[in-house]
Write a protein that holds these residues in place. Structure first.
Motif, PDB file in Angstrom:
ATOM      1  N   VAL A   1       2.734 -10.424   7.697  1.00 28.45           N
ATOM      2  CA  VAL A   1       2.746  -9.011   7.307  1.00 28.45           C
ATOM      3  C   VAL A   1       4.143  -8.583   6.862  1.00 28.45           C
ATOM      4  CG1 VAL A   1       2.443  -6.641   8.122  1.00 28.45           C
ATOM      5  CG2 VAL A   1       0.787  -8.400   8.763  1.00 28.45           C
ATOM      6  N   THR A   2       5.149  -8.965   7.663  1.00 32.86           N
ATOM      7  CA  THR A   2       6.533  -8.605   7.333  1.00 32.86           C
ATOM      8  C   THR A   2       6.963  -9.215   6.009  1.00 32.86           C
ATOM      9  OG1 THR A   2       7.070  -8.522   9.701  1.00 32.86           O
ATOM     10  CG2 THR A   2       8.910  -8.625   8.160  1.00 32.86           C
ATOM     11  N   GLY A   3       6.601 -10.488   5.803  1.00 32.74           N
ATOM     12  CA  GLY A   3       6.942 -11.158   4.560  1.00 32.74           C
ATOM     13  C   GLY A   3       6.282 -10.500   3.359  1.00 32.74           C
TER      14      GLY A   3
ATOM     15  N   PHE B   1       2.858 -14.699  -9.475  1.00 30.22           N
ATOM     16  CA  PHE B   1       4.284 -14.595  -9.805  1.00 30.22           C
ATOM     17  C   PHE B   1       4.479 -14.502 -11.313  1.00 30.22           C
ATOM     18  CE2 PHE B   1       8.310 -16.772 -10.879  1.00 30.22           C
ATOM     19  CZ  PHE B   1       9.190 -15.894 -10.278  1.00 30.22           C
ATOM     20  N   ALA B   2       3.695 -15.282 -12.065  1.00 29.24           N
ATOM     21  CA  ALA B   2       3.781 -15.226 -13.529  1.00 29.24           C
ATOM     22  C   ALA B   2       3.431 -13.825 -14.029  1.00 29.24           C
ATOM     23  CB  ALA B   2       2.851 -16.262 -14.151  1.00 29.24           C
ATOM     24  N   GLY B   3       2.433 -13.201 -13.401  1.00 32.18           N
ATOM     25  CA  GLY B   3       2.067 -11.839 -13.792  1.00 32.18           C
ATOM     26  C   GLY B   3       3.160 -10.838 -13.501  1.00 32.18           C
ATOM     27  N   ILE B   4       3.797 -10.980 -12.336  1.00 32.25           N
ATOM     28  CA  ILE B   4       4.900 -10.078 -11.970  1.00 32.25           C
ATOM     29  C   ILE B   4       6.066 -10.244 -12.951  1.00 32.25           C
ATOM     30  CG2 ILE B   4       6.656  -9.611 -10.205  1.00 32.25           C
ATOM     31  CD1 ILE B   4       4.511 -10.399  -8.118  1.00 32.25           C
ATOM     32  N   GLN B   5       6.394 -11.490 -13.253  1.00 30.25           N
ATOM     33  CA  GLN B   5       7.484 -11.747 -14.195  1.00 30.25           C
ATOM     34  C   GLN B   5       7.162 -11.218 -15.590  1.00 30.25           C
ATOM     35  OE1 GLN B   5      10.604 -13.000 -14.177  1.00 30.25           O
ATOM     36  NE2 GLN B   5      10.591 -13.073 -11.948  1.00 30.25           N
ATOM     37  N   LEU B   6       5.886 -11.278 -15.950  1.00 28.54           N
ATOM     38  CA  LEU B   6       5.482 -10.756 -17.257  1.00 28.54           C
ATOM     39  C   LEU B   6       5.768  -9.262 -17.341  1.00 28.54           C
ATOM     40  CD1 LEU B   6       4.147 -11.317 -19.990  1.00 28.54           C
ATOM     41  CD2 LEU B   6       1.926 -10.842 -18.913  1.00 28.54           C
TER      42      LEU B   6
ATOM     43  N   LEU C   1      11.429  -3.571 -10.173  1.00 32.58           N
ATOM     44  CA  LEU C   1      10.843  -2.743 -11.241  1.00 32.58           C
ATOM     45  C   LEU C   1      11.683  -1.485 -11.495  1.00 32.58           C
ATOM     46  CD1 LEU C   1       7.049  -3.003 -10.304  1.00 32.58           C
ATOM     47  CD2 LEU C   1       8.149  -3.941 -12.348  1.00 32.58           C
ATOM     48  N   VAL C   2      12.131  -0.864 -10.413  1.00 34.83           N
ATOM     49  CA  VAL C   2      12.944   0.354 -10.538  1.00 34.83           C
ATOM     50  C   VAL C   2      14.273   0.044 -11.232  1.00 34.83           C
ATOM     51  CG1 VAL C   2      14.229   2.116  -9.264  1.00 34.83           C
ATOM     52  CG2 VAL C   2      11.899   1.535  -8.575  1.00 34.83           C
TER      53      VAL C   2
ATOM     54  N   ALA D   1       7.990  -7.238   2.652  1.00 35.81           N
ATOM     55  CA  ALA D   1       9.309  -7.475   2.048  1.00 35.81           C
ATOM     56  C   ALA D   1       9.170  -7.814   0.569  1.00 35.81           C
ATOM     57  CB  ALA D   1      10.032  -8.602   2.792  1.00 35.81           C
ATOM     58  N   VAL D   2       8.166  -8.641   0.227  1.00 32.91           N
ATOM     59  CA  VAL D   2       7.927  -9.009  -1.169  1.00 32.91           C
ATOM     60  C   VAL D   2       7.555  -7.775  -1.986  1.00 32.91           C
ATOM     61  CG1 VAL D   2       6.365 -10.245  -2.723  1.00 32.91           C
ATOM     62  CG2 VAL D   2       7.331 -11.411  -0.740  1.00 32.91           C
ATOM     63  N   ILE D   3       6.682  -6.923  -1.433  1.00 31.41           N
ATOM     64  CA  ILE D   3       6.280  -5.698  -2.140  1.00 31.41           C
ATOM     65  C   ILE D   3       7.490  -4.808  -2.393  1.00 31.41           C
ATOM     66  CG2 ILE D   3       4.973  -3.548  -1.918  1.00 31.41           C
ATOM     67  CD1 ILE D   3       2.859  -5.186  -0.372  1.00 31.41           C
ATOM     68  N   VAL D   4       8.333  -4.638  -1.358  1.00 35.76           N
ATOM     69  CA  VAL D   4       9.550  -3.832  -1.513  1.00 35.76           C
ATOM     70  C   VAL D   4      10.465  -4.459  -2.562  1.00 35.76           C
ATOM     71  CG1 VAL D   4      11.657  -3.039  -0.361  1.00 35.76           C
ATOM     72  CG2 VAL D   4       9.462  -2.876   0.815  1.00 35.76           C
TER      73      VAL D   4
END
Length: 456
Positions: free
Chosen positions: A436-438, A22-27, A450-451, A441-444
């Motif tokens: 899998v669904t979760g 999560f820290a990497g994503i937020q970065l 990001l978009v 959903a997180v990837i989406v």
């Protein structure tokens, strides 16, 4: 050295791995964030110390605009540097994830850390750019993170852990800053009050929860300070003129109706992933827990209505234009339109959604205490947004004011999964489908973030 090795070993264990991801994503989010030149921070806050001393500025703001003196004392400095705001805001988001995880007992934190990181990735972070990233972050995210951390004292007392004095001091200062923001102040006040009531009824030793009383006193003092601030009243008068000239004609029930209707309309029709995932999770738990038709219908109804009104809105508009017009208009029931039957259609639908969610919790929760805790959490989250009906800026403040409601939904989801984990894992196919669904959903959610951040 031995303590450092143990600490590093814990960091790379599964309990903390999701927080590192999560820290990497937020970065990445913070690297690509751009502050608009016409944002509140750029055109106003960054320039205030060029003309005033901090003391003069805060005195003026207190008199004519705001009670958020602690928040704005930080804001006028940090607004001068987008780089340092990014560093601090990134740290606060990671701190928030850790703080929420810390509310759960140690034996459930590994599961909780995955779920917390997941639901925070589902939160549409671009909602916080509406007044500019800097001003919104300092006013919303930072008080949220520190406010949640201040509630660790409540959690520790509930789990029977003694809290060192130094920690209580940190909790106190965190509550002081967090409660300077009105919505977070209400949350801290309500949670500490409920905790004190519980500890008193359970006859827990006062020394165990003395710090909780401190948190309650701090938040109570802040709410009194907020209500007594002349600047808040002056700003409200100006904003009535600017944004809602007929605001004074609304009575208490009119304002309550406006706040509830606008909040539920957003949840049900915006297509937000976090709310959709929450009601799907609730439905799955109900279907696993009971075969009673009434409970299953109640669990399925919010999912059906949300998908219908958000993902298939175009079909609704084409086939039922009159119904769509009533829902899309977003009117609330008040003294001037209570006699119009059409206005009650969305009100009934939204009340059914809220009622069905509570009924689903009745089916899922294992005890009255769990049910009461979940109901209070969700109602408190709903109240943090619905209370905006009592301000003339409910439609101007936009999506950022939903932050605390989304956090309540996320924390509720983490609690439900961690508390019913064994039952879910016994249904292997269901559990794997949820995983899998979760994950998808997180990837989406991350891709959408990001978009949107990149576009802003």
């Amino acid at each position: 050295m031995e303590k450092q090795r143990v600490w590093m070993k814990r960091i790379i264990q599964k309990e903390y791995l999701p927080l590192l991801v999560f820290a990497g994503i937020q970065l990445v989010y913070h690297i690509i964030m751009k502050e608009p030149q016409d944002s509140d921070a750029m055109w106003f806050f960054s320039k205030q110390l060029d003309a005033y001393t901090l003391k003069d500025y805060l005195e003026t703001r207190y008199a004519v605009w705001s009670s958020r003196l602690l928040i704005e004392a930080v804001l006028v400095y940090i607004a001068k540097s987008m780089f340092w705001w990014k560093v601090l805001d990134w740290a606060f988001w990671v701190f928030l994830a850790w703080a929420i995880t810390g509310l759960f007992p140690e034996e459930k934190r590994e599961t909780a850390s995955y779920l917390v990181a997941g639901f925070l990735c589902l939160y549409p972070i671009w909602d916080l750019r509406t007044a500019g990233w800097i001003a919104t972050g300092v006013n919303y995210t930072w008080p949220l993170a520190l406010g949640v951390f201040s509630l660790h004292g409540v959690a520790r007392a509930y789990y029977g852990k003694k809290t060192p004095v130094l920690l209580w001091v940190l909790y106190g200062f965190s509550a002081l800053y967090g409660a300077n923001m009105e919505q977070m102040c209400a949350v801290i006040l309500a949670v500490n009050f409920c905790a004190i009531l519980y500890f008193t009824l359970e006859k827990k030793p006062f020394c165990l929860y003395a710090g909780v009383v401190m948190g309650f006193v701090i938040s109570l003092a802040e709410i009194i300070f907020i209500m007594a601030c002349p600047g808040n009243e002056a700003r409200k008068s100006q904003e009535i003129i600017n944004w809602m000239p007929n605001f004074q004609s609304y009575h208490f029930l009119d304002k309550a109706s406006m706040g509830f209707m606008d909040t539920m309309r957003h949840l049900v029709t915006s297509g937000g992933l976090l709310f959709l995932c929450y009601i799907v999770l609730l439905a799955v738990l109900v279907f696993l827990k009971t075969k009673r038709v009434a409970f299953r219908v109640a669990a399925a109804f919010p999912v059906f209505l949300t998908v219908w009104l958000s993902w298939f809105a175009h079909a609704l508009k084409a086939n039922f234009p009159t119904l769509w017009k009533v829902i899309d208009k977003g009117d609330f029931i008040c003294g001037s339109n209570y006699h119009m039957a059409a206005n009650y259609i969305p009100a009934v639908l939204y009340l059914l959604v809220a009622g069905c969610m509570l009924l689903s919790l009745v089916a899922v929760c294992k005890s009255y205490f769990e049910l009461l805790s979940q109901a209070v959490l969700l109602l408190l989250g709903l109240a943090t947004r619905a209370v905006m009906g009592f301000t003339p800026t409910i439609y101007v403040s936009q999506e950022r004011t939903y932050l605390f409601l989304y956090m309540a939904l996320g924390i509720s989801a983490v609690y439900l999964v961690s508390n019913h984990l064994r039952g879910l894992q016994e249904k292997k196919a269901v559990w794997e489908a949820l995983e899998v669904t979760g994950a998808l959903a997180v990837i989406v959610g991350v891709i959408l973030d990001l978009v949107e951040i990149g576009a802003g």
